[in-house]
Design a protein around this motif. Structure first.
Motif, mmCIF file in Angstrom:
data_model
loop_
_atom_site.group_PDB
_atom_site.id
_atom_site.type_symbol
_atom_site.label_atom_id
_atom_site.label_comp_id
_atom_site.label_asym_id
_atom_site.label_seq_id
_atom_site.Cartn_x
_atom_site.Cartn_y
_atom_site.Cartn_z
ATOM 1 N N ILE A 10 0.845 -1.195 0.000
ATOM 2 C CA ILE A 10 0.000 0.000 0.000
ATOM 3 C C ILE A 10 0.882 1.248 0.000
ATOM 4 O O ILE A 10 0.626 2.217 -0.709
ATOM 5 C CB ILE A 10 -0.975 0.003 1.200
ATOM 6 C CG1 ILE A 10 -1.878 -1.238 1.165
ATOM 7 C CG2 ILE A 10 -1.839 1.270 1.188
ATOM 8 C CD1 ILE A 10 -2.828 -1.351 2.336
ATOM 9 N N CYS A 11 1.958 1.179 0.789
ATOM 10 C CA CYS A 11 2.900 2.288 0.876
ATOM 11 C C CYS A 11 3.512 2.580 -0.496
ATOM 12 O O CYS A 11 3.613 3.742 -0.907
ATOM 13 C CB CYS A 11 3.994 1.917 1.862
ATOM 14 S SG CYS A 11 4.699 3.303 2.702
ATOM 15 N N LEU A 14 2.177 1.803 -3.390
ATOM 16 C CA LEU A 14 1.113 2.332 -4.255
ATOM 17 C C LEU A 14 0.957 3.825 -4.011
ATOM 18 O O LEU A 14 0.870 4.621 -4.948
ATOM 19 C CB LEU A 14 -0.210 1.601 -3.995
ATOM 20 C CG LEU A 14 -1.391 2.066 -4.851
ATOM 21 C CD1 LEU A 14 -1.211 1.670 -6.298
ATOM 22 C CD2 LEU A 14 -2.706 1.502 -4.324
ATOM 23 N N GLN A 15 0.964 4.202 -2.730
ATOM 24 C CA GLN A 15 0.790 5.610 -2.373
ATOM 25 C C GLN A 15 1.900 6.488 -2.949
ATOM 26 O O GLN A 15 1.623 7.484 -3.604
ATOM 27 C CB GLN A 15 0.747 5.755 -0.855
ATOM 28 C CG GLN A 15 0.451 7.170 -0.410
ATOM 29 C CD GLN A 15 0.179 7.266 1.068
ATOM 30 O OE1 GLN A 15 0.806 6.583 1.861
ATOM 31 N NE2 GLN A 15 -0.765 8.103 1.433
ATOM 32 N N SER A 46 3.959 5.792 -5.363
ATOM 33 C CA SER A 46 4.029 5.739 -6.824
ATOM 34 C C SER A 46 3.003 6.660 -7.472
ATOM 35 O O SER A 46 3.205 7.132 -8.584
ATOM 36 C CB SER A 46 3.829 4.306 -7.320
ATOM 37 O OG SER A 46 2.477 3.921 -7.201
ATOM 38 N N LEU A 47 1.895 6.926 -6.764
ATOM 39 C CA LEU A 47 0.843 7.759 -7.350
ATOM 40 C C LEU A 47 0.898 9.210 -6.887
ATOM 41 O O LEU A 47 0.229 10.071 -7.449
ATOM 42 C CB LEU A 47 -0.538 7.172 -7.021
ATOM 43 C CG LEU A 47 -0.900 5.856 -7.715
ATOM 44 C CD1 LEU A 47 -2.190 5.294 -7.150
ATOM 45 C CD2 LEU A 47 -1.020 6.023 -9.223
ATOM 46 N N SER A 48 1.711 9.506 -5.856
ATOM 47 C CA SER A 48 1.676 10.859 -5.285
ATOM 48 C C SER A 48 2.307 11.903 -6.203
ATOM 49 O O SER A 48 1.750 12.985 -6.368
ATOM 50 C CB SER A 48 2.319 10.880 -3.903
ATOM 51 O OG SER A 48 3.671 10.530 -3.998
#
Lengths: 114, 131
Positions: free
Chosen positions: B48-49, B51-52, B54-56
């Motif tokens: 999840i970390c 994913l966060q 990578s999208l920020s």
């Protein structure tokens, strides 16, 4: 039978079904995402961002995380009732599992729609 | 009579010496399914970390990509994916058994061997993919 008090569904059959339905969703999501990443050699930010901006991917991801926490809860509950005999430790383990599940769920929802 | 029954149940010999336990291949495959599932629960926050970040932003995306190309991170990702691959394959075996495939002793042995073999192959494919 006191154990069933900590079982959310209070019913082995619904646990059984939750475990299987969530497993199928998670399997589909895992194969899909790993497949996407394997096909997308040298992925760039704009493509990745666009991928996660599309509603179907957001919904699929949210569904996968919802499945994940349900699946994890049933699995961790089973582990706790099998191996942790002292009631206090078992309850602590179960409560931490629930906490973890909620954190995973809300964290992902915030990433997707926050 | 009730107390006698309870008493005799209490006095039953309990054998819990793990060193002398026999682990048939089915029980090995089964306990590995449990262990991998338990481990995966703690791997999820890392995913999840990632994913966060990578999208920020684009810089975070590039930084993550660089971090993921380091040998130690690659090893970590490979171990995580192996746990996931094993749990997935063993889960499919479980679903097959639910619909009545591989329920006999021989079938169960074969299913356990196929599970271990298939995840070994997947682990190898993942190794090639990551490196």
């Amino acid at each position: 039978m006191a154990n069933s008090a900590t079982n959310f569904s209070r019913n082995g059959v619904s646990d059984w079904i939750i475990q299987r339905v969530s497993a199928v969703i998670l399997a589909a999501y895992t194969v899909f995402m790993v497949g996407y990443l394997m096909c997308a050699e040298d992925l760039v930010f704009s493509d990745w961002k666009m991928f996660f901006d599309s509603l179907p991917i957001k919904v699929f991801t949210a569904l996968a995380v919802l499945s994940l926490v349900s699946h994890a809860w049933v699995g961790m509950w089973t582990i706790s009732t099998d191996y942790i005999k002292p009631v206090a430790f078992r309850l602590l383990f179960q409560m931490l599992t629930v906490l973890g599940c909620f954190v995973y769920l809300f964290w992902t929802i915030v990433i997707l729609w926050g | 009579m009730n107390t006698t029954a309870a008493g005799s149940k209490k006095n039953r010999p309990v054998h819990l010496d793990l060193r002398t336990f026999k682990f048939p291949i089915m029980s090995f495959a089964s306990i590995l399914h449990r262990i991998s599932g338990f481990v995966l629960f703690f791997i999820v926050p890392f995913l999840i970390c990632m994913l966060q970040s990578s999208l920020s932003s684009e810089s975070d995306f590039i930084r993550l990509k660089e971090a993921l190309s380091a040998p130690l991170t690659k090893l970590f990702i490979w171990v995580c994916l192996c746990a996931l691959a094993y749990h997935l394959v063993a889960g499919i075996k479980h679903l097959c058994m639910d619909i009545g495939i591989g329920e006999t002793l021989e079938g169960g042995k074969l299913a356990a061997k196929v599970t271990l073999g298939a995840s070994g192959v997947l682990a190898f494919i993942l190794l090639i993919w990551i490196w």
